[in-house]
Design a protein around this motif. Structure first.
Motif, short mmCIF file in Angstrom:
data_model
loop_
_atom_site.label_atom_id
_atom_site.label_comp_id
_atom_site.label_asym_id
_atom_site.label_seq_id
_atom_site.Cartn_x
_atom_site.Cartn_y
_atom_site.Cartn_z
N ASP A 114 -54.52 12.34 -12.30
CA ASP A 114 -55.83 12.41 -11.63
C ASP A 114 -56.14 13.83 -11.16
O ASP A 114 -57.31 14.21 -11.04
CB ASP A 114 -55.88 11.45 -10.44
CG ASP A 114 -56.00 10.00 -10.87
OD1 ASP A 114 -56.28 9.76 -12.07
OD2 ASP A 114 -55.82 9.12 -10.02
N ALA A 115 -55.11 14.62 -10.88
CA ALA A 115 -55.33 16.01 -10.46
C ALA A 115 -55.89 16.83 -11.63
O ALA A 115 -56.72 17.71 -11.44
CB ALA A 115 -54.05 16.63 -9.95
N ARG A 174 -49.02 16.94 -6.06
CA ARG A 174 -50.38 17.45 -5.96
C ARG A 174 -50.89 18.01 -7.28
O ARG A 174 -52.09 17.94 -7.57
CB ARG A 174 -50.42 18.55 -4.89
CG ARG A 174 -51.79 19.10 -4.57
CD ARG A 174 -51.72 20.03 -3.38
NE ARG A 174 -50.86 21.16 -3.61
CZ ARG A 174 -51.24 22.33 -4.12
NH1 ARG A 174 -52.50 22.51 -4.46
NH2 ARG A 174 -50.38 23.31 -4.29
N LEU A 175 -49.99 18.53 -8.12
CA LEU A 175 -50.43 19.25 -9.32
C LEU A 175 -50.23 18.49 -10.63
O LEU A 175 -50.97 18.74 -11.60
CB LEU A 175 -49.71 20.59 -9.42
CG LEU A 175 -49.91 21.56 -8.26
CD1 LEU A 175 -49.10 22.82 -8.48
CD2 LEU A 175 -51.38 21.89 -8.06
N ASP A 180 -49.93 14.98 -11.16
CA ASP A 180 -50.54 13.66 -11.31
C ASP A 180 -51.73 13.77 -12.26
O ASP A 180 -52.49 14.73 -12.21
CB ASP A 180 -50.99 13.14 -9.94
CG ASP A 180 -51.43 11.70 -9.99
OD1 ASP A 180 -52.52 11.45 -10.56
OD2 ASP A 180 -50.73 10.83 -9.45
N ALA A 232 -57.65 22.44 -2.26
CA ALA A 232 -56.29 22.14 -2.69
C ALA A 232 -55.57 21.21 -1.72
O ALA A 232 -54.72 20.41 -2.13
CB ALA A 232 -55.51 23.44 -2.85
N ARG A 265 -54.84 19.31 -13.55
CA ARG A 265 -54.83 20.75 -13.32
C ARG A 265 -54.58 21.55 -14.59
O ARG A 265 -55.00 22.70 -14.68
CB ARG A 265 -53.78 21.11 -12.27
CG ARG A 265 -54.03 20.48 -10.90
CD ARG A 265 -55.38 20.91 -10.32
NE ARG A 265 -55.46 22.33 -10.12
CZ ARG A 265 -55.07 22.97 -9.04
NH1 ARG A 265 -54.57 22.29 -8.03
NH2 ARG A 265 -55.19 24.28 -8.94
N THR A 314 -56.05 11.85 0.14
CA THR A 314 -56.97 10.93 -0.54
C THR A 314 -56.79 9.48 -0.10
O THR A 314 -57.74 8.70 -0.16
CB THR A 314 -56.79 11.02 -2.07
OG1 THR A 314 -55.40 10.82 -2.38
CG2 THR A 314 -57.23 12.39 -2.59
N ASP A 358 -46.94 9.62 -13.39
CA ASP A 358 -47.88 9.22 -12.33
C ASP A 358 -47.27 8.15 -11.44
O ASP A 358 -47.35 8.21 -10.20
CB ASP A 358 -49.18 8.67 -12.94
CG ASP A 358 -50.00 9.73 -13.65
OD1 ASP A 358 -49.73 10.92 -13.45
OD2 ASP A 358 -50.90 9.35 -14.42
N ALA A 400 -56.22 16.90 -1.67
CA ALA A 400 -55.47 15.94 -2.49
C ALA A 400 -54.36 15.26 -1.70
O ALA A 400 -53.92 14.17 -2.05
CB ALA A 400 -54.89 16.65 -3.71
#
Length: 505
Positions: free
Chosen positions: A425-426, A420-421, A423, A132, A428, A138, A437, A135
């Motif tokens: 790309d995440a 973190r959650l 986006d 977690a 989730r 990156t 984004d 991220a």
């Protein structure tokens, strides 16, 4: 802001029902010296099962609590401010480069010196861990230990959240951190060293000479004690010195005890209910909004949690930087039925809700209250109360329709949760929004606080209006402290700094 309950305030909340996560501290008797008076015994709601601060449990409150006692970070949070830790200073020399100057007097618990090389190895380890926290890092393209006390971090794009992210980046000894079994008795450079650790059972710590000053406590022990009633009894009898957050349904048991004081602080922890936006029918925002309007969120929060929580007005708590209040969803079952009909679901549908009981206070009751309200608009929800390990597996695999859980914005900054959650790309919860984004990535890169605040205001509105999830309750932490406890400061993160705590005789 921390507030102290007087008797009137205490009586006001004494009847509230709430089963809670907790952390308790108590005097340890025995021995013939004064050292026993400076020993705390602490118990947390979720057992400490992993001391690897970069591993799968890196954002679990129990791991973070232990990490803040055992390890150091370059930068620390002190209230709303970021202050030096191992780093004495930091500078963004250009938009993609940060340079840190380190203290030269920091040693690990085995006596070896902490250098920029250890920081480099630690940052590279957490970046590559696939957990977690990874991220957050990156965009890091290079980490260079230019000298023992100079560290340069280069990113592929601007990373304005670098300082706040570093409050979570615990430093390990590069030469030993990858040795087999290291985390059974890890070595850090924090104010306490590990004397013994049995996962999910007990963690024993003792104070060390630290660059920030040796703790006033001599020892800290964190056992896992699952029964709330046992915790309260121990606090009442004096076996425990402190308990936090105190379950409000147990507060009446403490009423009238002059030797106990109660302090509260709004926390970074909050409940959310995610919709799997990649699964029918939750791909349709009309369905998600209908589910929200069907639930009497305000009534549930008031009646279930009382003063133990506040109604949320954004997808992050009001204590977090980046919070921007939104228009609440009004409880309107008729409007919810109309929205379902517009989405082609006039007859309702069947779905499921997963959670695990220990996720937080009154999780079972909260889930059942929502399920009951959904039934009134023709939505049948199968309750799936699962073990934490199975819940985590299904969450990561997106094998759920709805997911109820608690999240803690550990850094106190919106990037930790929104960036973190949410986006794309995440990925989730199956939600994808290119506009969001762009906003989140710009806020992630920008180091200007004012611009970041405006960007997160826009992000809060998008997540809220699109009903990516439901955000019912932000938790209030109540600390029960015996009169012998001095120097204790409640923390919004539920990870208090114990270095200044003493126990009066």
């Amino acid at each position: 802001m921390v507030s102290t309950y007087n008797r009137r305030g205490f009586l006001k909340i004494s009847g509230i029902g709430l089963a809670s996560a907790y952390l308790a501290a108590c005097s340890v008797g025995g021995g013939d010296s004064g050292a026993a008076a400076n020993a705390l015994k602490a118990a947390f709601a979720q057992p400490v099962n992993d001391l690897d601060p970069h591993g799968p449990s890196s954002v679990d409150e129990s791991t973070l609590l232990a990490g803040r006692l055992i390890y150091d970070t370059l930068i620390r949070r002190d209230g709303d401010k970021l202050v030096p830790g191992v780093a004495t200073s930091w500078e963004q020399t250009d938009e993609n480069t940060w340079v840190f100057q380190l203290r030269d007097d920091v040693t690990f618990h085995d006596g070896s010196k902490l250098t920029a090389g250890d920081v480099k190895a630690s940052l590279e380890r957490v970046k590559d861990a696939g957990t977690a926290q990874s991220a957050l890092w990156t965009s890091v393209s290079a980490v260079e230990a230019e000298t023992d006390t100079t560290l340069r971090i280069t990113t592929s794009e601007p990373l304005g959240t670098m300082p706040v992210n570093l409050t979570l980046m615990f430093i390990l000894p590069a030469a030993k951190m990858n040795e087999p079994g290291f985390f059974r008795k890890p070595i850090g450079s924090g104010p306490f060293r590990v004397d013994g650790f049995t996962p999910s059972d007990e963690l024993r710590l003792s104070a060390v000479e630290h660059w920030g000053g040796k703790p006033k406590l001599d020892r800290v022990t964190l056992p896992y004690i699952p029964e709330t009633s046992s915790q309260i009894t121990a606090l009442r009898t004096g076996e425990l010195s402190a308990l936090w957050p105190v379950p409000p349904d147990q507060l009446r048991e403490l009423e009238g005890l002059d030797e106990i004081r109660l302090e509260t602080i709004p926390s970074y922890a909050y409940y959310f209910n995610w919709f799997n936006c990649g699964r029918e029918p939750f791909t349709d925002p009309r369905v998600r909004r209908a589910m929200w309007r069907a639930v009497d969120v305000a009534g549930i929060v008031k009646n279930l949690f009382g003063d133990g929580a506040e109604l949320m007005t954004a997808p992050i708590p009001s204590t977090v930087f980046g919070h921007a209040p939104q228009e609440p969803y009004r409880h309107d079952p008729d409007a919810a039925k109309r929205e379902l009909a517009d989405a082609g679901l006039a007859d309702g549908f069947r779905t499921s809700l997963m959670w695990f009981s220990d996720t937080g206070p009154l999780a079972d009751a909260l889930a059942q209250a929502m399920i009951s309200d959904w039934a009134k608009i023709g939505v049948t929800v199968e309750p799936q109360n699962v073990e934490k390990a199975e819940w985590l597996r299904r969450l990561n695999a997106k094998e759920f329709d709805m997911d109820l859980q608690i999240n803690t914005v550990t850094t106190g900054d919106a990037d930790f949760t929104l960036g973190r959650l949410y986006d794309s790309d995440a990925d989730r919860m199956g939600y994808r929004n290119p506009e969001l984004d762009t906003i989140l990535r710009q806020a992630h890169r920008d180091s200007d606080r004012g611009r970041r605040e405006e960007l997160y205001s826009r992000a809060c509105k998008i997540v809220w209006d699109d009903a990516v999830g439901m955000f019912p309750a932000a938790l209030i932490s109540t600390y029960g402290l015996r009169s012998t406890v001095e120097g204790f400061e409640p923390a919004a993160s539920n990870q208090p700094d114990l270095r200044g705590v003493t126990l009066a005789s």
